[in-house]
Write a protein that holds these residues in place. Structure first.
Motif, PDB file in Angstrom:
ATOM      1  N   PRO A 196      81.255  34.804  46.632  1.00 36.71           N
ATOM      2  CA  PRO A 196      81.736  35.890  45.766  1.00 36.71           C
ATOM      3  C   PRO A 196      80.666  36.307  44.756  1.00 36.71           C
ATOM      4  O   PRO A 196      79.847  35.496  44.326  1.00 36.71           O
ATOM      5  N   VAL A 197      80.698  37.579  44.389  1.00 33.14           N
ATOM      6  CA  VAL A 197      79.782  38.077  43.359  1.00 33.14           C
ATOM      7  C   VAL A 197      80.194  37.475  42.024  1.00 33.14           C
ATOM      8  O   VAL A 197      81.359  37.549  41.629  1.00 33.14           O
ATOM      9  N   SER A 198      79.251  36.871  41.339  1.00 30.72           N
ATOM     10  CA  SER A 198      79.546  36.189  40.082  1.00 30.72           C
ATOM     11  C   SER A 198      79.796  37.185  38.963  1.00 30.72           C
ATOM     12  O   SER A 198      79.106  38.204  38.849  1.00 30.72           O
ATOM     13  N   ARG A 199      80.778  36.889  38.120  1.00 32.45           N
ATOM     14  CA  ARG A 199      81.077  37.710  36.945  1.00 32.45           C
ATOM     15  C   ARG A 199      80.758  36.952  35.655  1.00 32.45           C
ATOM     16  O   ARG A 199      81.164  37.378  34.584  1.00 32.45           O
ATOM     17  N   THR A 200      80.082  35.818  35.777  1.00 29.56           N
ATOM     18  CA  THR A 200      79.786  35.027  34.578  1.00 29.56           C
ATOM     19  C   THR A 200      78.775  35.738  33.688  1.00 29.56           C
ATOM     20  O   THR A 200      78.770  35.556  32.483  1.00 29.56           O
ATOM     21  N   GLN A 201      77.912  36.567  34.278  1.00 28.76           N
ATOM     22  CA  GLN A 201      76.951  37.340  33.495  1.00 28.76           C
ATOM     23  C   GLN A 201      77.091  38.811  33.889  1.00 28.76           C
ATOM     24  O   GLN A 201      76.355  39.315  34.739  1.00 28.76           O
ATOM     25  N   PRO A 202      78.065  39.510  33.291  1.00 27.31           N
ATOM     26  CA  PRO A 202      78.293  40.905  33.674  1.00 27.31           C
ATOM     27  C   PRO A 202      77.065  41.763  33.393  1.00 27.31           C
ATOM     28  O   PRO A 202      76.341  41.525  32.426  1.00 27.31           O
ATOM     29  N   PRO A 203      76.804  42.735  34.263  1.00 27.56           N
ATOM     30  CA  PRO A 203      75.650  43.614  34.038  1.00 27.56           C
ATOM     31  C   PRO A 203      75.822  44.418  32.761  1.00 27.56           C
ATOM     32  O   PRO A 203      76.946  44.672  32.313  1.00 27.56           O
ATOM     33  N   ARG A 204      74.713  44.813  32.166  1.00 24.92           N
ATOM     34  CA  ARG A 204      74.783  45.618  30.943  1.00 24.92           C
ATOM     35  C   ARG A 204      75.435  46.961  31.255  1.00 24.92           C
ATOM     36  O   ARG A 204      75.054  47.639  32.198  1.00 24.92           O
ATOM     37  N   ASP A 205      76.409  47.330  30.456  1.00 26.22           N
ATOM     38  CA  ASP A 205      77.124  48.591  30.607  1.00 26.22           C
ATOM     39  C   ASP A 205      76.711  49.482  29.442  1.00 26.22           C
ATOM     40  O   ASP A 205      77.096  49.241  28.292  1.00 26.22           O
ATOM     41  N   GLU A 206      75.942  50.523  29.746  1.00 27.17           N
ATOM     42  CA  GLU A 206      75.414  51.373  28.676  1.00 27.17           C
ATOM     43  C   GLU A 206      76.524  52.010  27.857  1.00 27.17           C
ATOM     44  O   GLU A 206      76.429  52.117  26.630  1.00 27.17           O
ATOM     45  N   LEU A 207      77.609  52.432  28.528  1.00 30.53           N
ATOM     46  CA  LEU A 207      78.700  53.079  27.805  1.00 30.53           C
ATOM     47  C   LEU A 207      79.380  52.108  26.850  1.00 30.53           C
ATOM     48  O   LEU A 207      79.670  52.452  25.701  1.00 30.53           O
ATOM     49  N   ALA A 208      79.641  50.880  27.305  1.00 27.31           N
ATOM     50  CA  ALA A 208      80.277  49.885  26.439  1.00 27.31           C
ATOM     51  C   ALA A 208      79.377  49.566  25.247  1.00 27.31           C
ATOM     52  O   ALA A 208      79.845  49.436  24.108  1.00 27.31           O
ATOM     53  N   ILE A 209      78.079  49.458  25.498  1.00 25.45           N
ATOM     54  CA  ILE A 209      77.133  49.185  24.411  1.00 25.45           C
ATOM     55  C   ILE A 209      77.123  50.353  23.419  1.00 25.45           C
ATOM     56  O   ILE A 209      77.135  50.167  22.199  1.00 25.45           O
ATOM     57  N   LYS A 210      77.122  51.577  23.952  1.00 31.02           N
ATOM     58  CA  LYS A 210      77.094  52.764  23.085  1.00 31.02           C
ATOM     59  C   LYS A 210      78.313  52.805  22.165  1.00 31.02           C
ATOM     60  O   LYS A 210      78.191  53.044  20.961  1.00 31.02           O
ATOM     61  N   LEU A 211      79.504  52.563  22.726  1.00 30.50           N
ATOM     62  CA  LEU A 211      80.710  52.617  21.899  1.00 30.50           C
ATOM     63  C   LEU A 211      80.773  51.459  20.912  1.00 30.50           C
ATOM     64  O   LEU A 211      81.229  51.625  19.779  1.00 30.50           O
ATOM     65  N   ALA A 212      80.300  50.285  21.339  1.00 31.61           N
ATOM     66  CA  ALA A 212      80.282  49.142  20.427  1.00 31.61           C
ATOM     67  C   ALA A 212      79.415  49.443  19.209  1.00 31.61           C
ATOM     68  O   ALA A 212      79.746  49.069  18.077  1.00 31.61           O
ATOM     69  N   LEU A 213      78.305  50.135  19.432  1.00 25.98           N
ATOM     70  CA  LEU A 213      77.429  50.496  18.314  1.00 25.98           C
ATOM     71  C   LEU A 213      78.002  51.677  17.525  1.00 25.98           C
ATOM     72  O   LEU A 213      77.874  51.736  16.305  1.00 25.98           O
ATOM     73  N   ALA A 214      78.630  52.612  18.240  1.00 28.33           N
ATOM     74  CA  ALA A 214      79.167  53.801  17.565  1.00 28.33           C
ATOM     75  C   ALA A 214      80.203  53.433  16.511  1.00 28.33           C
ATOM     76  O   ALA A 214      80.262  54.053  15.446  1.00 28.33           O
ATOM     77  N   VAL A 215      81.029  52.424  16.791  1.00 25.39           N
ATOM     78  CA  VAL A 215      82.075  52.058  15.829  1.00 25.39           C
ATOM     79  C   VAL A 215      81.531  51.238  14.669  1.00 25.39           C
ATOM     80  O   VAL A 215      82.255  50.982  13.701  1.00 25.39           O
ATOM     81  N   THR A 216      80.259  50.837  14.741  1.00 25.13           N
ATOM     82  CA  THR A 216      79.682  50.033  13.659  1.00 25.13           C
ATOM     83  C   THR A 216      78.574  50.759  12.900  1.00 25.13           C
ATOM     84  O   THR A 216      78.143  50.284  11.853  1.00 25.13           O
ATOM     85  N   VAL A 217      78.110  51.894  13.435  1.00 28.77           N
ATOM     86  CA  VAL A 217      77.053  52.659  12.756  1.00 28.77           C
ATOM     87  C   VAL A 217      77.702  53.747  11.916  1.00 28.77           C
ATOM     88  O   VAL A 217      78.452  54.580  12.446  1.00 28.77           O
ATOM     89  N   PRO A 218      77.455  53.776  10.609  1.00 24.10           N
ATOM     90  CA  PRO A 218      78.066  54.793   9.746  1.00 24.10           C
ATOM     91  C   PRO A 218      77.661  56.207  10.161  1.00 24.10           C
ATOM     92  O   PRO A 218      76.542  56.449  10.611  1.00 24.10           O
ATOM     93  N   GLY A 219      78.593  57.138  10.006  1.00 28.90           N
ATOM     94  CA  GLY A 219      78.296  58.543  10.248  1.00 28.90           C
ATOM     95  C   GLY A 219      78.453  59.003  11.681  1.00 28.90           C
ATOM     96  O   GLY A 219      78.218  60.175  11.978  1.00 28.90           O
ATOM     97  N   ILE A 220      78.840  58.116  12.598  1.00 28.78           N
ATOM     98  CA  ILE A 220      79.003  58.501  13.995  1.00 28.78           C
ATOM     99  C   ILE A 220      80.455  58.935  14.230  1.00 28.78           C
ATOM    100  O   ILE A 220      81.391  58.220  13.866  1.00 28.78           O
ATOM    101  N   ASP A 221      80.635  60.093  14.831  1.00 31.42           N
ATOM    102  CA  ASP A 221      81.970  60.575  15.183  1.00 31.42           C
ATOM    103  C   ASP A 221      82.355  59.929  16.519  1.00 31.42           C
ATOM    104  O   ASP A 221      82.041  60.445  17.588  1.00 31.42           O
ATOM    105  N   VAL A 222      83.010  58.801  16.427  1.00 22.73           N
ATOM    106  CA  VAL A 222      83.339  58.037  17.635  1.00 22.73           C
ATOM    107  C   VAL A 222      84.263  58.835  18.546  1.00 22.73           C
ATOM    108  O   VAL A 222      84.129  58.813  19.769  1.00 22.73           O
ATOM    109  N   GLY A 223      85.197  59.567  17.950  1.00 26.78           N
ATOM    110  CA  GLY A 223      86.110  60.378  18.751  1.00 26.78           C
ATOM    111  C   GLY A 223      85.361  61.396  19.599  1.00 26.78           C
ATOM    112  O   GLY A 223      85.694  61.614  20.769  1.00 26.78           O
ATOM    113  N   ALA A 224      84.333  62.017  19.017  1.00 25.16           N
ATOM    114  CA  ALA A 224      83.544  63.004  19.758  1.00 25.16           C
ATOM    115  C   ALA A 224      82.766  62.335  20.884  1.00 25.16           C
ATOM    116  O   ALA A 224      82.643  62.886  21.985  1.00 25.16           O
ATOM    117  N   VAL A 225      82.234  61.147  20.617  1.00 27.50           N
ATOM    118  CA  VAL A 225      81.507  60.408  21.654  1.00 27.50           C
ATOM    119  C   VAL A 225      82.430  60.134  22.839  1.00 27.50           C
ATOM    120  O   VAL A 225      82.059  60.332  24.004  1.00 27.50           O
TER     121      VAL A 225
END
Length: 204
Positions: A83-112
């Motif tokens: 089976p394909v291992s899920r212990t180290q999930p590949p980097r997901d650019e969208l998940a990373i972007k939203l994780a940063l968007a909710v922590t960086v001041p001034g970003i309109d997360v809803g628009a993103v």
């Protein structure tokens, strides 16, 4: 995605050279993940170094063919049965972007989220059109089944992405409401009539 193992699996069928391998890989996956021919030859060199493939002579045009070794066949068999291992999930650019968007001041997360949802919906429509076109076509070879399975994967993952974006939007809105409710207002800060603090002020 393991290009190394995909190339090994293709070489199990017959000896091929780099351009043939690239064409076979892209034909079976609908060119969803295009390969650079330089990447193919670099991978072949590593496979040969590791004893998983070996040279099989040249054709009339001088192309060097490669064939899989017994060790390479074992590697492919292990890949298909593990089976394909899920212990180290590949980097997901969208998940990373939203994780940063909710922590960086001034970003309109809803628009993103809204922009991404529109792009994902457009992609889903394109995949759905391709599926309809494939269903309407006459029965063809097994390679078309391979591409159909890849297309199904793209459809399912995009649908899941849209549902996840809806979930993210709801979470962000709820967090904003909760933050607003927890923030003290001028009225909240003033002591209420009858409160101990108001009584102390009146004594003063």
């Amino acid at each position: 995605m393991s290009v190394k193992l995909a190339l090994l699996a293709l070489l199990e069928q017959e000896p091929m050279y780099g351009y043939q391998l690239r064409a076979e890989f892209e034909a079976r996956t609908g060119a969803t993940w295009p390969l650079n021919v330089g990447q193919v030859y670099t991978t072949l060199a590593r496979l040969e170094r590791d004893g998983l493939v070996e040279g099989a002579g040249t054709d009339e045009e001088g192309h060097v063919n490669y064939r899989v070794t017994d060790a390479g066949r074992t590697e492919v068999a292990t890949w298909f049965t593990t089976p394909v291992s899920r212990t180290q999930p590949p980097r997901d650019e969208l998940a990373i972007k939203l994780a940063l968007a909710v922590t960086v001041p001034g970003i309109d997360v809803g628009a993103v989220i809204q922009r991404q949802r529109s792009a994902s919906m457009a992609a889903l429509q394109d995949y759905t059109r391709l599926k309809r076109a494939g269903a309407a076509a006459a029965p063809q070879e097994r390679v078309d089944l391979a591409w159909s399975l890849v297309l199904d994967s793209l459809v399912f993952s995009t649908e899941a992405e849209i549902r996840w974006l809806d979930h993210c939007e709801a979470r962000v809105r709820r967090a904003a409401v909760e933050a607003a409710g927890a923030r003290p207002t001028a009225t909240d800060a003033a002591p209420r009539p009858g409160s101990p603090a108001r009584a102390q002020e009146e004594v003063r």
